[in-house]
Scaffold this motif. Structure first.
Motif, short mmCIF file in Angstrom:
data_model
loop_
_atom_site.label_atom_id
_atom_site.label_comp_id
_atom_site.label_asym_id
_atom_site.label_seq_id
_atom_site.Cartn_x
_atom_site.Cartn_y
_atom_site.Cartn_z
N ALA A 156 0.83 -1.21 0.07
CA ALA A 156 -0.08 -0.07 -0.10
C ALA A 156 0.74 1.29 0.14
N TYR A 157 1.87 1.09 0.87
CA TYR A 157 2.79 2.45 0.85
C TYR A 157 3.41 2.59 -0.59
N GLN A 158 3.92 1.67 -1.12
CA GLN A 158 4.74 1.58 -2.45
C GLN A 158 3.70 2.41 -3.59
N GLY A 159 2.20 1.98 -3.20
CA GLY A 159 1.34 2.34 -4.29
C GLY A 159 0.83 3.55 -4.01
N TYR A 160 0.54 4.17 -2.64
CA TYR A 160 -0.24 5.20 -2.25
C TYR A 160 0.48 5.90 -1.16
N GLY A 161 1.73 5.81 -0.85
CA GLY A 161 2.47 6.57 0.12
C GLY A 161 3.13 7.72 -0.58
N ARG A 162 3.70 8.61 0.18
CA ARG A 162 4.28 9.81 -0.16
C ARG A 162 5.43 9.54 -1.11
N ALA A 163 6.36 8.76 -0.97
CA ALA A 163 7.27 8.55 -2.03
C ALA A 163 7.58 6.93 -1.92
N PRO A 164 7.61 6.04 -2.77
CA PRO A 164 8.02 4.65 -2.83
C PRO A 164 9.40 4.64 -2.12
N LEU A 165 9.42 3.46 -1.48
CA LEU A 165 10.78 3.21 -0.73
C LEU A 165 11.56 2.51 -1.67
N PRO A 166 12.87 2.57 -1.93
CA PRO A 166 13.70 1.98 -2.73
C PRO A 166 14.06 0.54 -2.12
N GLY A 167 14.64 -0.45 -2.86
CA GLY A 167 14.80 -1.71 -2.50
C GLY A 167 15.33 -2.12 -1.17
N ALA A 168 16.37 -1.46 -0.81
CA ALA A 168 17.16 -1.56 0.32
C ALA A 168 16.07 -1.05 1.45
N ARG A 169 15.33 -0.03 1.48
CA ARG A 169 14.53 0.50 2.51
C ARG A 169 13.37 -0.35 2.61
N ARG A 170 12.81 -1.24 1.44
CA ARG A 170 11.83 -2.12 1.51
C ARG A 170 12.20 -3.32 2.58
N ASP A 171 13.41 -3.81 2.05
CA ASP A 171 14.20 -4.86 3.09
C ASP A 171 14.11 -4.39 4.48
N ALA A 172 14.40 -3.14 4.63
CA ALA A 172 14.39 -2.61 6.19
C ALA A 172 13.13 -2.70 6.81
N TYR A 173 12.26 -2.22 5.93
CA TYR A 173 10.85 -2.30 6.63
C TYR A 173 10.42 -3.71 7.00
N VAL A 174 10.64 -4.61 6.12
CA VAL A 174 10.14 -6.35 6.42
C VAL A 174 11.14 -6.63 7.66
N ALA A 175 12.35 -5.93 7.74
CA ALA A 175 13.15 -6.39 9.14
C ALA A 175 12.61 -5.71 10.22
N ASP A 176 12.21 -4.49 9.91
CA ASP A 176 11.65 -3.87 11.25
C ASP A 176 10.18 -4.75 11.75
N MET A 177 9.50 -5.06 10.95
CA MET A 177 8.35 -5.56 10.93
C MET A 177 8.88 -6.96 11.69
N ALA A 178 9.83 -7.79 11.37
CA ALA A 178 10.02 -8.97 11.85
C ALA A 178 10.80 -8.85 13.11
N SER A 179 10.98 -7.76 13.85
CA SER A 179 11.56 -7.55 15.04
C SER A 179 10.49 -7.59 16.08
N VAL A 180 9.39 -6.83 15.59
CA VAL A 180 8.12 -6.89 16.41
C VAL A 180 7.64 -8.49 16.20
N ALA A 181 7.68 -9.22 15.43
CA ALA A 181 7.12 -10.19 15.25
C ALA A 181 7.67 -11.25 15.98
N ARG A 182 9.26 -11.25 16.29
CA ARG A 182 9.89 -12.11 17.09
C ARG A 182 9.23 -11.94 18.68
N ARG A 183 8.96 -10.67 18.97
CA ARG A 183 8.58 -10.66 20.38
C ARG A 183 7.22 -10.93 20.46
N LEU A 184 6.47 -11.13 19.45
CA LEU A 184 5.16 -11.78 19.59
C LEU A 184 5.15 -13.47 19.76
N GLY A 185 6.13 -14.05 19.48
CA GLY A 185 6.47 -15.42 19.62
C GLY A 185 6.43 -15.97 18.05
#
Length: 288
Positions: A156-185
């Motif tokens: 959704a952000y890539q299609g409707y956000g203020r400015a699409p994230l480049p590839g490395a930043r997209r990977d970093a978003y997935v990694a950020d979400m993963a850090s919360v996911a680990r805390r959830l089990g």
């Protein structure tokens, strides 16, 4: 005089939207989450803060609910134990608060938010109509919810956000979400966009159209609990959310006629509605 009227309409619309999404104490909640001093899980420049602070989350959140509903076991648990049908706004407010606290809140607030969710999950168990036992704390179910959210929020952000994230930043978003996911089990969540796509594709065999998923689609797409003036912009938002889904997932979602008719204009319509949401939404308070 005209500017005053426009500003008044804008402020009232923004306040009404915030209260729908975050509850009657939305402004105090925002001030607490963003203004309380202390260390955060994520620095201001992290992509998770960019994505989750953008109005495109309205499209991504709706798409995520539709995608999540295609897992029969996960959906059975939601229908049996969540307030989705009886209190849809309450459930939305709790979800948005969790995302805000873990993304923007202090580390202490984020830890408490995760502990609350894990406590709720520990109490939820049951059996699907087909006799399959489930636990909300099952890492496989938690992982499906995480994958659907991460995929839909990012897309959704890539299609409707203020400015699409480049590839490395997209990977970093997935990694950020993963850090919360680990805390959830959730064990070993994907940490790159490619791994996210592969993990999502790997779950396709578990998905199916069910009575519960059809009921969810009807509720979200055909009969949302909204006043009539909001129905047209919501219909455009719904079409944009459906358009975000992978083609194989879209085929499993029963679409109301008006959403089907709007799909050819889903992207320009979605951009128009997201721009309007962005315009009326007050800026985030300064970080503490």
């Amino acid at each position: 005089m005209r500017h005053v009227l426009i500003d008044t309409v804008r402020a009232k619309a923004g306040d009404a939207l915030l209260r729908r999404v975050a509850g009657p104490t939305a402004h105090r909640k925002r001030a607490r989450i963003h203004g309380t001093p202390g260390p955060r899980w994520f620095a201001p420049e992290r992509p998770v803060r960019v994505v989750h602070g953008d109005a495109s989350m309205y499209v991504g959140g709706l798409a995520a609910l539709l995608l999540q509903s295609l897992h029969p076991v996960a959906m059975a648990a939601v229908w049996a134990h969540s307030g989705f049908r009886g209190d849809p706004w309450g459930r939305l407010q709790r979800t948005s608060t969790f995302l805000a606290e873990t993304t923007f809140g202090t580390a202490d607030d984020a830890e408490r938010a995760v502990a609350r969710v894990r406590s709720v999950h520990a109490r939820v168990a049951g059996t699907t109509p087909d006799g399959v036992a489930y636990r909300a704390s099952d890492p496989a179910l938690l992982s499906w919810v995480h994958l659907a959210e991460t995929f839909c929020f990012l897309r959704a952000y890539q299609g409707y956000g203020r400015a699409p994230l480049p590839g490395a930043r997209r990977d970093a978003y997935v990694a950020d979400m993963a850090s919360v996911a680990r805390r959830l089990g959730i064990a070993d969540p994907p940490v790159t966009e490619a791994a996210l796509a592969a993990a999502l594709a790997g779950r396709r065999g578990e998905l199916a159209a069910t009575d519960e998923s059809a009921g969810t689609a009807r509720y979200l797409l055909a009969a949302p609990p909204l006043p009539w003036p909001a129905r047209l912009p919501y219909a455009l938002l719904a079409a944009a959310a459906v358009d975000l889904l992978p083609p194989w997932a879209r085929r499993l979602v029963p679409l109301p006629v008006h959403v089907r008719l709007l799909l050819p204009v889903a992207r320009p319509g979605g951009r128009l509605v997201v721009a309007a949401i962005r315009w009326v939404t007050p800026p985030l308070p300064p970080a503490g």
